[in-house]
Design a protein around this motif. Structure first.
Motif, PDB file in Angstrom:
ATOM      1  N   VAL A 187      -1.883  10.337   2.187  1.00 17.60           N
ATOM      2  CA  VAL A 187      -2.082   9.112   3.491  1.00 17.60           C
ATOM      3  C   VAL A 187      -2.552   8.305   2.594  1.00 17.60           C
ATOM      4  O   VAL A 187      -3.463   8.685   1.972  1.00 17.60           O
ATOM      5  N   GLY A 188      -1.692   7.144   3.171  1.00 16.48           N
ATOM      6  CA  GLY A 188      -2.203   5.683   2.981  1.00 16.48           C
ATOM      7  C   GLY A 188      -3.477   5.320   2.608  1.00 16.48           C
ATOM      8  O   GLY A 188      -3.680   4.559   3.727  1.00 16.48           O
ATOM      9  N   PHE A 189      -5.010   5.626   3.058  1.00 15.25           N
ATOM     10  CA  PHE A 189      -5.979   5.297   3.353  1.00 15.25           C
ATOM     11  C   PHE A 189      -5.983   3.766   2.012  1.00 15.25           C
ATOM     12  O   PHE A 189      -6.970   4.303   1.053  1.00 15.25           O
ATOM     13  N   ASN A 190      -5.854   2.226   2.296  1.00 18.96           N
ATOM     14  CA  ASN A 190      -6.066   2.175   0.829  1.00 18.96           C
ATOM     15  C   ASN A 190      -7.359   1.917   0.888  1.00 18.96           C
ATOM     16  O   ASN A 190      -7.635   1.273  -0.252  1.00 18.96           O
ATOM     17  N   ARG A 191      -8.007   0.955   1.574  1.00 20.35           N
ATOM     18  CA  ARG A 191      -9.644   1.496   1.439  1.00 20.35           C
ATOM     19  C   ARG A 191     -10.384   2.155   0.383  1.00 20.35           C
ATOM     20  O   ARG A 191     -11.489   1.788   0.107  1.00 20.35           O
ATOM     21  N   ARG A 192      -9.743   2.668   0.126  1.00 19.14           N
ATOM     22  CA  ARG A 192     -10.368   4.485  -0.606  1.00 19.14           C
ATOM     23  C   ARG A 192     -10.282   3.570  -1.911  1.00 19.14           C
ATOM     24  O   ARG A 192     -10.931   3.736  -2.991  1.00 19.14           O
ATOM     25  N   TYR A 193      -9.285   2.152  -2.450  1.00 13.18           N
ATOM     26  CA  TYR A 193      -8.998   2.282  -3.319  1.00 13.18           C
ATOM     27  C   TYR A 193      -9.937   0.552  -3.586  1.00 13.18           C
ATOM     28  O   TYR A 193      -9.199  -0.022  -4.876  1.00 13.18           O
ATOM     29  N   ILE A 194     -10.706   0.178  -3.194  1.00 11.80           N
ATOM     30  CA  ILE A 194     -10.797  -1.308  -3.184  1.00 11.80           C
ATOM     31  C   ILE A 194     -11.861  -1.566  -4.907  1.00 11.80           C
ATOM     32  O   ILE A 194     -12.999  -0.639  -4.436  1.00 11.80           O
ATOM     33  N   PRO A 195     -11.306  -2.345  -5.295  1.00 11.53           N
ATOM     34  CA  PRO A 195     -11.362  -2.482  -6.372  1.00 11.53           C
ATOM     35  C   PRO A 195     -12.672  -3.038  -6.405  1.00 11.53           C
ATOM     36  O   PRO A 195     -13.644  -2.824  -7.119  1.00 11.53           O
ATOM     37  N   LEU A 196     -13.340  -4.114  -5.380  1.00 12.03           N
ATOM     38  CA  LEU A 196     -14.950  -4.672  -6.077  1.00 12.03           C
ATOM     39  C   LEU A 196     -15.526  -3.694  -5.313  1.00 12.03           C
ATOM     40  O   LEU A 196     -16.693  -3.867  -6.281  1.00 12.03           O
ATOM     41  N   ILE A 211     -10.162   4.169  12.503  1.00  9.00           N
ATOM     42  CA  ILE A 211      -9.781   5.559  11.742  1.00  9.00           C
ATOM     43  C   ILE A 211     -10.187   4.943  10.079  1.00  9.00           C
ATOM     44  O   ILE A 211     -10.680   5.869   8.935  1.00  9.00           O
ATOM     45  N   HIS A 212      -9.888   3.881   9.866  1.00  7.63           N
ATOM     46  CA  HIS A 212     -10.103   2.937   8.941  1.00  7.63           C
ATOM     47  C   HIS A 212     -11.598   3.227   8.490  1.00  7.63           C
ATOM     48  O   HIS A 212     -11.860   3.608   6.982  1.00  7.63           O
ATOM     49  N   VAL A 213     -12.528   2.516   9.891  1.00 13.55           N
ATOM     50  CA  VAL A 213     -13.838   2.866   9.123  1.00 13.55           C
ATOM     51  C   VAL A 213     -14.266   4.282   9.091  1.00 13.55           C
ATOM     52  O   VAL A 213     -15.145   4.351   8.068  1.00 13.55           O
ATOM     53  N   ILE A 214     -13.933   5.627  10.299  1.00 10.87           N
ATOM     54  CA  ILE A 214     -13.763   6.930   9.459  1.00 10.87           C
ATOM     55  C   ILE A 214     -13.822   7.297   8.391  1.00 10.87           C
ATOM     56  O   ILE A 214     -15.040   7.884   7.474  1.00 10.87           O
ATOM     57  N   ASP A 215     -12.731   6.875   7.776  1.00 11.29           N
ATOM     58  CA  ASP A 215     -12.760   7.513   6.366  1.00 11.29           C
ATOM     59  C   ASP A 215     -12.535   6.600   5.343  1.00 11.29           C
ATOM     60  O   ASP A 215     -13.532   7.564   4.490  1.00 11.29           O
ATOM     61  N   SER A 216     -13.003   5.794   5.548  1.00  3.59           N
ATOM     62  CA  SER A 216     -14.392   4.843   4.233  1.00  3.59           C
ATOM     63  C   SER A 216     -15.464   4.780   4.523  1.00  3.59           C
ATOM     64  O   SER A 216     -16.314   5.469   3.746  1.00  3.59           O
ATOM     65  N   LEU A 217     -15.829   5.886   5.207  1.00  2.00           N
ATOM     66  CA  LEU A 217     -17.565   6.466   5.481  1.00  2.00           C
ATOM     67  C   LEU A 217     -17.228   8.364   4.725  1.00  2.00           C
ATOM     68  O   LEU A 217     -18.372   8.298   4.758  1.00  2.00           O
ATOM     69  N   MET A 271      -3.742   2.079  -5.321  1.00  2.00           N
ATOM     70  CA  MET A 271      -2.913   3.564  -4.440  1.00  2.00           C
ATOM     71  C   MET A 271      -2.174   3.965  -4.690  1.00  2.00           C
ATOM     72  O   MET A 271      -1.491   4.786  -4.602  1.00  2.00           O
ATOM     73  N   LEU A 272      -0.778   3.373  -5.160  1.00  2.00           N
ATOM     74  CA  LEU A 272       0.725   3.201  -5.053  1.00  2.00           C
ATOM     75  C   LEU A 272       1.081   3.412  -6.313  1.00  2.00           C
ATOM     76  O   LEU A 272       1.827   4.538  -6.922  1.00  2.00           O
ATOM     77  N   GLU A 273      -0.441   2.987  -7.644  1.00  2.46           N
ATOM     78  CA  GLU A 273      -0.387   3.850  -8.962  1.00  2.46           C
ATOM     79  C   GLU A 273      -0.739   5.404  -8.894  1.00  2.46           C
ATOM     80  O   GLU A 273      -0.196   5.845  -9.549  1.00  2.46           O
ATOM     81  N   ASP A 274      -1.341   6.026  -7.553  1.00  2.00           N
ATOM     82  CA  ASP A 274      -2.235   6.668  -7.823  1.00  2.00           C
ATOM     83  C   ASP A 274      -0.905   7.822  -6.929  1.00  2.00           C
ATOM     84  O   ASP A 274      -0.363   8.691  -7.204  1.00  2.00           O
ATOM     85  N   TRP A 275       0.185   7.051  -5.992  1.00  2.00           N
ATOM     86  CA  TRP A 275       0.921   8.197  -5.583  1.00  2.00           C
ATOM     87  C   TRP A 275       1.570   8.494  -6.886  1.00  2.00           C
ATOM     88  O   TRP A 275       2.460   9.218  -6.653  1.00  2.00           O
ATOM     89  N   VAL A 276       2.208   7.081  -7.576  1.00  2.00           N
ATOM     90  CA  VAL A 276       3.111   7.739  -8.630  1.00  2.00           C
ATOM     91  C   VAL A 276       3.473   8.931  -9.728  1.00  2.00           C
ATOM     92  O   VAL A 276       3.824   9.666  -9.421  1.00  2.00           O
TER      93      VAL A 276
END
Length: 300
Positions: free
Chosen positions: A117-126, A161-167, A263-268
C-alpha cells in the motif's frame, strides 16, 4: 522487470511516472480506459505497450501491477491480480472500509502474493531514521487544509489516513486508549484530533480542514533533544540549548523528499523477491482497521 501501471490520472502522472520512467531495468505497460489519455501519456514517455482493459494485462507477461485508479475500484482490481499470483501496489487507501481490506490482506496471505500500500510518508528521508528510534518520547503529526471540510469517510480514509498511518509506527494501535476530539461544520468534519500513549511514547495527530493554510508539520522529542519539521526538505534540531538546521541537499528531487523514490525502490525489491515485510503487512491492516473504528466513532 515488467510493471503495469493502471490509471493515468494526476496521482500517477505527477507522483509516479516521473520516477518510474527513470528507474533502470523496468519495462512499463500503461493501462487506462481513456484512449486519448492513454495515447498522450504513452507518447510522452515513449511507452510502446498499452491496453484499455486491465484484464488484458495477464496475457502480457507482467511481473507486477500498480493501481492508481479511484479508491472505489481498488479492491476489485487488486483481487483480480492477486488471484493470478501477480504482486500488487495500490494507492492508499487500499479500500474505503476495513472489511474489504481484511479480504485483500487474507488473500495476500493465502496466495503468498505481495500487497504493498502506497504510504509514501513511511519513507520520508528527512526524518525516517528519527521516527524509528527506540528512545522516542513524543511524536506529533499535523496535516491541515484551508477551507475544505468534508464527509467523514472521505476525511478519514482519503486524507487523514496519512496522519494515522504515520503515527502507527508499531502497527498495533489500541483504540481503547485513544482520546478523540472531533469538530464539525454542519454535517461535515472540520477537525479531528487524536492522542494516546503507546510503549512509553506519546502520540498526537491532527487534521484541521479549516486551518489558515494547507500545511504539514512533524515534531519529535527525545531526552533533551527535539526536532521540528514544517516541510519535507528542512527542519530544526534543538539540543543543549543549541538550534541546528537539518536539511537535505538543495538539489534533492521533490518526489524523493516526499518519500516516493524510496517507496518505489522498496516496491521493486518486493516484486523481485516476491515477499512483503510482515511488519508492513500488519501496519497496513492496523491502519485500515483504525480508520474504520474512527469513522464509526465520529459518526456516533
Amino acid at each position: 522487470m515488467r510493471i503495469a501501471v493502471i490509471g493515468l490520472g494526476d496521482i500517477a502522472t505527477k507522483a509516479y511516472l516521473p520516477l518510474l520512467t527513470r528507474m533502470p531495468n523496468l519495462e512499463l505497460i500503461f493501462c487506462t480506459r481513456n484512449p486519448e489519455k492513454l495515447a498522450a501519456v504513452a507518447s510522452e514517455y515513449r511507452i510502446a505497450e498499452t491496453c484499455r482493459d486491465y484484464r488484458e494485462l495477464v496475457k502480457m507477461n507482467i511481473d507486477g501491477v500498480m493501481i492508481h485508479t479511484s479508491s472505489e475500484t481498488h479492491a476489485a482490481i487488486a483481487t483480480f491480480f492477486m488471484e493470478q499470483h501477480i504482486p500488487v501496489f495500490v494507492d492508499k487507501p487500499a479500500t474505503l472500509n476495513f472489511a474489504d481490506y481484511q479480504k485483500l490482506h487474507d488473500l495476500s496471505e493465502q496466495k503468498s502474493v505481495p500487497l504493498l500500500v502506497g504510504f509514501n510518508r513511511r519513507y520520508i528521508p528527512l526524518w525516517n531514521t528519527l521516527v524509528g528510534r527506540a528512545d522516542l518520547r513524543t511524536l506529533t503529526w499535523h496535516k491541515h487544509r484551508l477551507n475544505l471540510t468534508g464527509k467523514a469517510q472521505d476525511f478519514i480514509f482519503d486524507d487523514m489516513i496519512h496522519v494515522i498511518d504515520s503515527l502507527n509506527i508499531h502497527g498495533n494501535i489500541d483504540q481503547q486508549d485513544i482520546q478523540v476530539v472531533c469538530q464539525k461544520a454542519g454535517d461535515e468534519i472540520a477537525m479531528i484530533n487524536l492522542s494516546w500513549e503507546e510503549n512509553g511514547t506519546l502520540f498526537n495527530g491532527q487534521m484541521n480542514r479549516q486551518f489558515g493554510k494547507t500545511c504539514e508539520s512533524v515534531s519529535l522529542a527525545f531526552e533533551n533533544e527535539a526536532y521540528q519539521f514544517n516541510g519535507f526538505l528542512k527542519g530544526e534540531k534543538f539540543e543543549n540549548g543549541v538550534t541546528q538546521t537539518v536539511e537535505l541537499a538543495d538539489w534533492t528531487d521533490t518526489l524523493e523528499t516526499k518519500g516516493f523514490k524510496a517507496m518505489l525502490e522498496d516496491w521493486v525489491s518486493v516484486v523481485a523477491s516476491g515477499r512483503m515485510d510482515e511488519k508492513a503487512q500488519q501496519r497496513n491492516l492496523s491502519t485500515h482497521a483504525f480508520c474504520e473504528w474512527l469513522l464509526v466513532k465520529v459518526r456516533n
